[in-house]
Write a protein that holds these residues in place. Structure first.
Motif: not given
Length: 103
Positions: A15-18, A58-66, A79-91
């Motif tokens: 929901k937060v991602c949405d 786009v980054l948030t949709v990718s995070l939500r999907m992963q 893992k969700p933690q890895t997806a969030f780390n990728h999101f933080a780096l790309c952001a």
């Protein structure tokens, strides 16, 4: 009713991602309307704002999907933690590029 189904079946993290996705879309729309009403004198600032909103969407949709447990079979080994780390780096990189483009 779709809203009730979404509210019951979606986890709080999703929901937060949405909510962030809707926020980025509204922010991009406000930027475009502002440009149409008041002009686009610093055009690179307008482009930076819109591309930043689209990029974060786009980054948030990718995070939500992963991070979505329902998609675990498609994203094996992530893992969700890895997806969030990728999101933080790309952001962070997107923010730096946006600020650099604005000048």
């Amino acid at each position: 009713y779709m809203g009730n189904n979404w509210s019951r079946s979606t986890s709080p993290r999703m929901k937060v991602c949405d909510v962030f996705c809707v926020y980025y879309l509204i922010l991009a729309l406000i930027s475009v309307v502002y440009c149409l009403v008041f002009g686009s004198y610093p055009f690179n600032a307008f482009l930076s704002a819109v591309f930043s909103c689209v990029g974060f969407f786009v980054l948030t949709v990718s995070l939500r999907m992963q991070a979505n447990p329902a998609n675990a079979a498609q994203f094996k080994g992530i893992k969700p933690q890895t997806a969030f780390n990728h999101f933080a780096l790309c952001a962070t990189l997107l923010s730096l590029v946006t600020v650099h483009f604005m000048g």
